[in-house]
Design an enzyme around this catalytic site. Structure first.
Site, PDB file in Angstrom:
ATOM      1  N   GLY B  43       0.851  -1.197   0.000  1.00  0.00           N
ATOM      2  CA  GLY B  43       0.000   0.000   0.000  1.00  0.00           C
ATOM      3  C   GLY B  43       0.879   1.236   0.000  1.00  0.00           C
ATOM      4  O   GLY B  43       1.926   1.271   0.649  1.00  0.00           O
ATOM      5  N   ALA B  47       0.028   6.185   5.013  1.00  0.00           N
ATOM      6  CA  ALA B  47       0.789   5.343   5.924  1.00  0.00           C
ATOM      7  C   ALA B  47       1.917   4.623   5.187  1.00  0.00           C
ATOM      8  O   ALA B  47       3.069   4.642   5.625  1.00  0.00           O
ATOM      9  CB  ALA B  47      -0.143   4.339   6.601  1.00  0.00           C
ATOM     10  N   GLY B  48       1.592   4.021   4.057  1.00  0.00           N
ATOM     11  CA  GLY B  48       2.580   3.232   3.327  1.00  0.00           C
ATOM     12  C   GLY B  48       3.715   4.072   2.782  1.00  0.00           C
ATOM     13  O   GLY B  48       4.893   3.749   2.962  1.00  0.00           O
ATOM     14  N   HIS B 269     -20.407   8.579   7.248  1.00  0.00           N
ATOM     15  CA  HIS B 269     -20.150  10.017   7.192  1.00  0.00           C
ATOM     16  C   HIS B 269     -21.443  10.753   6.894  1.00  0.00           C
ATOM     17  O   HIS B 269     -22.160  10.399   5.965  1.00  0.00           O
ATOM     18  CB  HIS B 269     -19.106  10.298   6.109  1.00  0.00           C
ATOM     19  CG  HIS B 269     -18.494  11.645   6.231  1.00  0.00           C
ATOM     20  ND1 HIS B 269     -19.202  12.793   6.033  1.00  0.00           N
ATOM     21  CD2 HIS B 269     -17.241  12.022   6.556  1.00  0.00           C
ATOM     22  CE1 HIS B 269     -18.399  13.834   6.224  1.00  0.00           C
ATOM     23  NE2 HIS B 269     -17.202  13.392   6.543  1.00  0.00           N
ATOM     24  N   SER B 287     -16.906  17.311   2.142  1.00  0.00           N
ATOM     25  CA  SER B 287     -16.065  17.413   3.337  1.00  0.00           C
ATOM     26  C   SER B 287     -16.793  17.889   4.587  1.00  0.00           C
ATOM     27  O   SER B 287     -17.653  18.759   4.547  1.00  0.00           O
ATOM     28  CB  SER B 287     -14.925  18.384   3.061  1.00  0.00           C
ATOM     29  OG  SER B 287     -14.279  18.705   4.265  1.00  0.00           O
ATOM     30  N   ARG B 333     -19.270  12.665  13.732  1.00  0.00           N
ATOM     31  CA  ARG B 333     -19.927  12.099  12.562  1.00  0.00           C
ATOM     32  C   ARG B 333     -21.027  11.100  12.901  1.00  0.00           C
ATOM     33  O   ARG B 333     -22.088  11.108  12.275  1.00  0.00           O
ATOM     34  CB  ARG B 333     -18.874  11.411  11.694  1.00  0.00           C
ATOM     35  CG  ARG B 333     -17.936  12.415  11.102  1.00  0.00           C
ATOM     36  CD  ARG B 333     -16.807  11.790  10.342  1.00  0.00           C
ATOM     37  NE  ARG B 333     -16.006  12.845   9.738  1.00  0.00           N
ATOM     38  CZ  ARG B 333     -14.884  12.642   9.084  1.00  0.00           C
ATOM     39  NH1 ARG B 333     -14.407  11.430   8.953  1.00  0.00           N
ATOM     40  NH2 ARG B 333     -14.232  13.649   8.562  1.00  0.00           N
ATOM     41  N   HIS B 425     -17.894   5.521   5.053  1.00  0.00           N
ATOM     42  CA  HIS B 425     -16.751   6.358   4.747  1.00  0.00           C
ATOM     43  C   HIS B 425     -15.428   5.776   5.225  1.00  0.00           C
ATOM     44  O   HIS B 425     -14.408   5.877   4.559  1.00  0.00           O
ATOM     45  CB  HIS B 425     -16.978   7.721   5.409  1.00  0.00           C
ATOM     46  CG  HIS B 425     -15.874   8.689   5.198  1.00  0.00           C
ATOM     47  ND1 HIS B 425     -15.425   9.015   3.942  1.00  0.00           N
ATOM     48  CD2 HIS B 425     -15.114   9.397   6.057  1.00  0.00           C
ATOM     49  CE1 HIS B 425     -14.447   9.898   4.055  1.00  0.00           C
ATOM     50  NE2 HIS B 425     -14.223  10.128   5.320  1.00  0.00           N
ATOM     51  N   ARG B 459     -14.320   7.746  14.451  1.00  0.00           N
ATOM     52  CA  ARG B 459     -13.164   8.585  14.204  1.00  0.00           C
ATOM     53  C   ARG B 459     -13.599  10.037  14.057  1.00  0.00           C
ATOM     54  O   ARG B 459     -14.601  10.334  13.413  1.00  0.00           O
ATOM     55  CB  ARG B 459     -12.445   8.138  12.937  1.00  0.00           C
ATOM     56  CG  ARG B 459     -11.247   8.995  12.589  1.00  0.00           C
ATOM     57  CD  ARG B 459     -10.486   8.444  11.411  1.00  0.00           C
ATOM     58  NE  ARG B 459     -11.236   8.487  10.150  1.00  0.00           N
ATOM     59  CZ  ARG B 459     -11.469   9.598   9.451  1.00  0.00           C
ATOM     60  NH1 ARG B 459     -11.031  10.765   9.871  1.00  0.00           N
ATOM     61  NH2 ARG B 459     -12.149   9.542   8.327  1.00  0.00           N
ATOM     62  N   LEU B 465      -5.885  11.280   8.428  1.00  0.00           N
ATOM     63  CA  LEU B 465      -4.622  11.692   7.825  1.00  0.00           C
ATOM     64  C   LEU B 465      -3.545  11.751   8.901  1.00  0.00           C
ATOM     65  O   LEU B 465      -2.410  11.332   8.709  1.00  0.00           O
ATOM     66  CB  LEU B 465      -4.775  13.063   7.164  1.00  0.00           C
ATOM     67  CG  LEU B 465      -5.876  13.166   6.106  1.00  0.00           C
ATOM     68  CD1 LEU B 465      -5.847  14.541   5.444  1.00  0.00           C
ATOM     69  CD2 LEU B 465      -5.717  12.100   5.057  1.00  0.00           C
TER      70      LEU B 465
END
Lengths: 252, 661, 258
Positions: B43, B47-48, B269, B287, B333, B425, B459, B465
């Protein structure tokens, strides 16, 4: 199916990079104007699978206009007839019932076809690898607010950084030139203080790699800017030329 | 009691000191040994890419795999609103503790304290690192960084780059990665999909990957393997995930012994563009940052036929402001999504489907216009002038989102309110990992959305991010040393080792099996059916009967899939249908586990809302007595899973009924 | 490779050379068209002919003119070379293109327009430049009355040492100028309608070529600035795409109609 549009599609079919391709004709029925162009292709592929034929291979991923993976040359224009839109965000309401739509892959020496409408754009990755970065290892950074950056510079850098690397600029250019793509990255970093130390080295390496990949030369037709789904400006190309000249005249 | 099979390895000491002490005492690998240690990263998202480049900078030999045509396409790119960091640049009282607190509370007290505190601690470094890479964050006229607020917080700590923050952060990480590729320290494998992990003597030693262009299977050795393969929201078919986002890498790891943590914790979301028809292939997010400036409402009258602009102020129900006066439109959310569902289920929904609510910018457009007029020294501006100026400001903040909305719906959101509805989401659940981000398979790590670790049951916006980059830039480079320092004597294992041969043979077998079904229905047919089951019975609201029947239905569907799916073409070529089939096959197994997990958890918390467990006002009713644990599922063979519990201890935060009122 | 060689052998370097030579040729056109305006004087070509002598004998101008010849050749052949390379950058062409939706046709046809111009320049230079230098142009004798300024001309059959001889005959109060008569060649040439047509067509090509080329040159050199782009566009359109080619085209038409 919800819609009432009937369309004739002429789609480029090519088994793999070594074989010759040709345009095949398909009819799709009952298309809804609310579908995206790729959803219309989903419908066609579903039909092809049901009939026992091979579906059309095309690149796509996020389907919200940001990953840059979708790439169709539709009726003579990359990403189709609307400005500032990727193929995945192009909706069928931009077409009329009865239309004939010709769909081809991006065509360039540097973008060989993988299959049908999928092409290999790894040339772009190699250009970035040649210099499209700031050499800062993880942990090197100082506080983010240490260097104030004028808002205008930050905004202009952002506008250049909005490039999604889809390759529409290359596809649109009659010379298959990648100048808009390369200049967007060069500009972004040239406009920011963080990019200064490597500014001139960067532009030379990236242009060098771009030439090696076999893209054509820019003749300033402006087609790239007009077709760029993110509205990357030609002024980036001028900035890159300027930096390139400065690099050539100034460096040892 | 925490199961004896799992050990979170949380360092001792006070919460504030854990990470610092850990970093100063963790085993190190000396530079000359690093050159001989190979790390595989699956990935190339936040992160990857950040992990791969950071590890390569340290001197490890790194291989990165992604299924897309370029590492820059990973779905992190689509994150819009921003990234949190406890910088307190706004002088509004932010601190590491407050970010930690908000995240734990936002996650409805189902996350591990130590991990979350570490996340909050390194959050500031992420912003520094990204700015140094040339990420063009939004700035104020003084040249300093700008912030905005997000749901579930009362401070402004979100850094952003218009509505394309994920893109800019990913391009930053991607450029670091490409720098290493250019130097030859990272070898990049694009259009490759990981199809199995290889374990030798209980340790993870590599992967089997398929070259998606040629169809060839490849064996790759690594002293350690990092799964940074994202979340599994596509189990619902319709989600805001990219079409290719999948659970395959994580699921294969799960079947090789990695426990799966909290699979039922999925985030719905609240602000997505509603479904427009059967043809829909994915949903598009608007967003959360829009909730800064948009007010959410429905008409007070059922089936009100009037246009939104014609409905007077006192006939509108700003239900979030009404129900949650303290946080208003910026509730987390899960709360916002449920509230929208509640209104629509009660018959107040808008639009043709009646499954939508309004997100209205008129009020703030005017407010911004007024401020802008003052800034520009315009005296007594007309109403139109103010609205024009306001629209300019809104355009600068959210232009790309508004354009996207118009593109998809054909309606102009500058002129009329957006219609929005919740959509799948993000998945808080994922592979269970310890403090070092290692799964229950030694040498196999999971980072970013692929792990379960930091977000509990819900979350907060702009935290994904943060977590992806924290894991990759600032956590794994330290914690991997703990394991690899023990591996310096392990020579690279040749890939003709029987474990590799056997793993490849099994992958080949399962591909052959898929290809040989030659049934009558497309992969999408099954995917859509699975998605509907999941959304209806394991979506925003769940109950015992629904979940039980979902498990049955999924099993039937899975059996049908393996009898009747049709995959055209061959396995030795570029074959997107085969790729999809493999992924859907894994979703068909995961879906069942999700329902099992949801069934097991007899409480409502965060994104997991069990209808049986709610307060009188319809809020989620947690059961901390019995369910303050992480559910870590062990794979025991077809449809068999064993639950292991990791008890969550809250020593630094007072566990309480979550209230945003 | 030295920094210069590296720079000028790259794609951008090549284009910079094309841009520099192109803009130099643009500046030459301004001189050329202003000088040639003297063809419109009613002096039987005296001003034009003596100007021609000046232009072909002044050492500075001679030097510049050699640079000019090299520039023309370089610009033309480098341009064609790049056009060839650009073709190779897309080996399989599109079945359908809708280029008019994204670019001006002049910008896409610089190679074709340039080739027309190259052909034109060959014809033009062999008719005038070559004739003047190596051909056998007649001489003309101008007699200017120093009091009235009236000029009369007559063919001159003899030989002179250079291209021009000038002396004053005080007794007759006149100045005599003997000079190679390029003006006559011009008059002769443009009696031919085919020639007039060629020139008018070529000037249309100049117009289109420069409409894009002038702006493009600045862009290639990196001179793109919001404040000044307007001026460049203005010059490209009015000066280089209209005034200069129209003035040039007026010359053959004038002589044809005269």
């Amino acid at each position: 199916m919800s819609g009432n549009m009937n369309l004739t599609l002429k789609v480029w079919r090519q088994k793999n990079k070594d074989s010759k391709g040709l345009l095949e004709t398909y009819n799709v029925k009952n298309i809804s104007p609310d579908m995206s162009f790729l959803e219309m292709f989903d419908v066609l592929n579903e039909e092809l699978i049901t009939k026992g034929e091979e579906p059309i291979a095309f690149d796509h991923d996020c389907r919200e206009g940001i990953c840059g993976m979708c790439s169709m040359y539709i009726n003579g224009r990359p990403h189709g007839p609307k400005r500032g839109v990727t193929t995945c965000q192009l909706h069928m309401r931009s077409f009329k019932d009865g239309d004939t739509i010709v769909v081809e892959p991006w065509r360039a020496t540097a973008f060989p076809v993988i299959k049908d409408l999928s092409v290999d754009r790894s040339a772009f990755d190699r250009i970035i690898a040649s210099g499209g970065f700031v050499s800062v290892n993880t942990g090197n950074a100082r506080d983010a607010n240490n260097i104030p950056i004028p808002k205008d510079d930050a905004d202009t850098a952002f506008d250049a950084a909005a490039c999604i690397g889809c390759g529409a600029c290359v596809a649109a250019c009659k010379n298959a030139s990648a100048m808009l793509f390369v200049s967007a990255k060069v500009s972004q970093l040239a406009l920011l203080p963080q990019g200064q130390p490597e500014r001139y080295m960067r532009v030379q390496s990236m242009v060098g790699q771009m030439d090696e990949e076999g893209f054509g030369n820019c003749t300033n037709t402006g087609a790239c800017e007009a077709e760029c789904p993110k509205g990357i400006s030609l002024s980036n190309i001028a900035r890159m030329n300027r930096d390139y000249i400065a690099a050539g005249l100034g460096s040892e | 009691m925490t199961s004896s099979k799992i050990d979170a390895k949380i360092p001792g000491g006070s919460l504030e000191d854990k990470w610092t002490t850990y970093r100063s005492t963790v085993h190190l690998v000396n530079p000359s040994n690093k050159r001989n240690l190979e790390v595989i990263v699956v990935g190339s998202g936040l992160a990857g890419a950040s992990a791969a480049s950071s590890l390569a900078e340290l001197g490890y030999k790194v291989k990165v795999f992604c299924f897309q045509d370029s590492p820059r396409r990973a779905h992190s790119i689509a994150a819009q609103g921003g990234i949190n960091a406890a910088k307190n640049y706004q002088n509004d009282g932010d601190s590491t503790y407050r970010l930690f607190y908000d995240t734990i509370k936002g996650g409805d007290y189902r996350a591990r304290e130590a991990n979350v505190y570490r996340l909050a601690e390194v959050s500031g470094n992420i912003i520094d690192q990204c700015v140094a890479q040339g990420v063009p964050f939004a700035r104020e006229y003084g040249g300093l960084l700008s912030n905005r607020s997000f749901g579930g917080t009362q401070v402004q700590r979100t850094f952003y780059a218009a509505g394309q923050t994920g893109q800019q952060l990913l391009l930053g990480a991607y450029s670091s990665l490409q720098r290493q590729v250019g130097m030859g320290t990272v070898k990049m494998y694009t259009r490759h999909e990981m199809l199995d992990v290889v374990t030798i003597d209980g340790k993870c030693r590599g992967i089997i990957a398929r070259d998606l262009v040629t169809g060839k299977l490849e064996r790759h050795f690594g002293h350690a393997v990092l799964l940074c393969s994202g979340g599994y929201g596509n189990v619902f078919y319709l989600s805001t995930n990219a079409m290719g986002s999948n659970v395959t890498a994580a699921w294969k790891a799960h079947k090789k012994g990695a426990f799966f943590g909290n699979p039922c914790f999925t985030q719905i979301h609240p602000t997505c563009i509603p479904v427009s028809g059967d043809h829909q292939s994915k949903l598009t997010l608007m967003s959360e940052s829009l909730r800064n400036d948009g007010r959410i409402w429905v008409p007070k009258k059922k089936d009100d036929p009037r246009k939104p602009a014609d409905i007077p102020e006192d006939e509108r129900d700003y239900y979030l402001e009404r129900r949650y006066p303290a946080f208003g439109n910026l509730v987390p959310r899960d709360v916002a999504s449920r509230a929208a569902k509640e209104r629509c289920d009660a018959g107040y929904g808008v639009g043709t489907s009646k499954m939508a609510v309004y997100l209205d910018f008129a009020f703030n457009t005017k407010r911004y216009g007024q401020v802008e007029a003052n800034k520009r020294n315009l005296h007594n501006p007309s109403e139109e002038e103010i609205i024009r100026l306001g629209k300019e400001v809104v355009k600068e903040k959210y232009g790309n989102l508004f354009d996207m909305y118009e593109q998809i719906t054909g309606e102009n959101p500058y002129e009329m309110p957006m219609r929005i509805y919740p959509a799948v989401h993000y998945t808080m659940g994922g592979l269970w990992v310890n403090y070092n981000l290692m799964t229950t398979v030694p040498g196999l790590y999971a980072l970013g959305e692929a792990n379960f670790s930091d977000h509990g049951a819900n979350r907060l916006g702009a935290s994904a991010l943060m977590q992806g980059l924290a894991d990759g830039y600032f956590v794994i480079p330290y914690t991997i040393g703990d394991y690899l320092s023990e591996e310096i004597r392990t020579k690279a294992i040749p890939t003709d080792h029987e474990a590799f041969v056997e793993a490849e043979a099994r992958v080949q077998e399962s591909i052959d099996k898929l290809m040989n079904i030659r049934g009558t229905k497309s992969v999408d047919h099954f995917h859509k059916k699975l998605g509907k089951i999941m959304w209806d019975k394991c979506g925003m609201a769940r109950n015992v009967e629904g979940l039980k029947s979902a498990i049955e239905e999924i099993r039937e569907l899975r059996a049908e899939f393996w009898k009747d799916v049709r995959i055209p073409g061959t396995a030795n070529e570029f074959n997107p249908e085969l790729e999809k089939a493999g992924r859907v096959a894994d979703f068909l197994e995961l879906g069942e586990l999700m329902c099992k997990d949801a069934l097991e958890r007899n409480e409502s918390c965060g994104g997991h809302f069990r209808e049986e467990y709610q307060t009188e006002e319809g809020e989620a009713l947690r059961d901390d007595e019995n369910y303050a644990y992480v559910a870590a599922w062990e794979y025991m063979g077809d449809s068999k899973y064993e639950l292991h519990k990791e008890d969550l201890k809250f020593e630094n935060i007072k566990i309480a009924q979550r209230s945003y009122k | 490779m030295s920094s210069f060689t590296k720079m000028f052998s790259s794609s951008i370097g090549n284009k910079i050379l094309v841009a520099l030579t192109g803009l130099f040729l643009c500046s030459f056109l301004i001189i050329h068209v202003s000088g040639n305006l003297q063809l419109f004087y009613h002096d039987n070509g005296m001003a034009f002919n003596t100007y021609t002598v000046f232009m072909t004998t002044n050492p500075l101008i001679k030097t510049v003119s050699y640079i000019l010849y090299v520039s023309i050749l370089f610009h033309a052949f480098k341009g064609l070379h790049l056009a060839y390379k650009n073709k190779k950058a897309r080996p399989v062409s599109y079945a359908v293109t809708n280029a008019s939706a994204n670019s001006h046709w002049t910008s896409r046809n610089m190679g074709v327009l340039g080739t027309i111009l190259l052909v034109f320049i060959v014809v033009h230079m062999s008719d005038f430049w070559y004739e003047y230098k190596f051909g056998h142009l007649p001489f003309v004798k101008y007699e200017k009355n120093l009091t009235t300024g009236e000029i009369t001309s007559s063919p001159f059959q003899g030989q002179i040492s250079g291209k021009q001889e000038q002396y004053v005959v005080e007794a007759e109060n006149k100045e005599v100028t003997i000079v190679k008569d390029l003006y006559a060649e011009v008059q002769e040439e443009f009696k031919n309608p085919l020639m007039v047509a060629l020139y008018v067509i070529a000037m249309a090509a100049v117009s289109f070529h420069l409409f894009h080329g002038f702006k493009s040159g600045f862009q290639t050199l990196g001179l793109n600035h919001k404040k000044y782009n307007g001026i460049i566009r203005f010059l490209a359109l009015y000066v280089f795409a209209i005034i200069i080619p129209v003035t040039f085209a007026a010359m053959p038409v004038y002589f044809f109609l005269k």
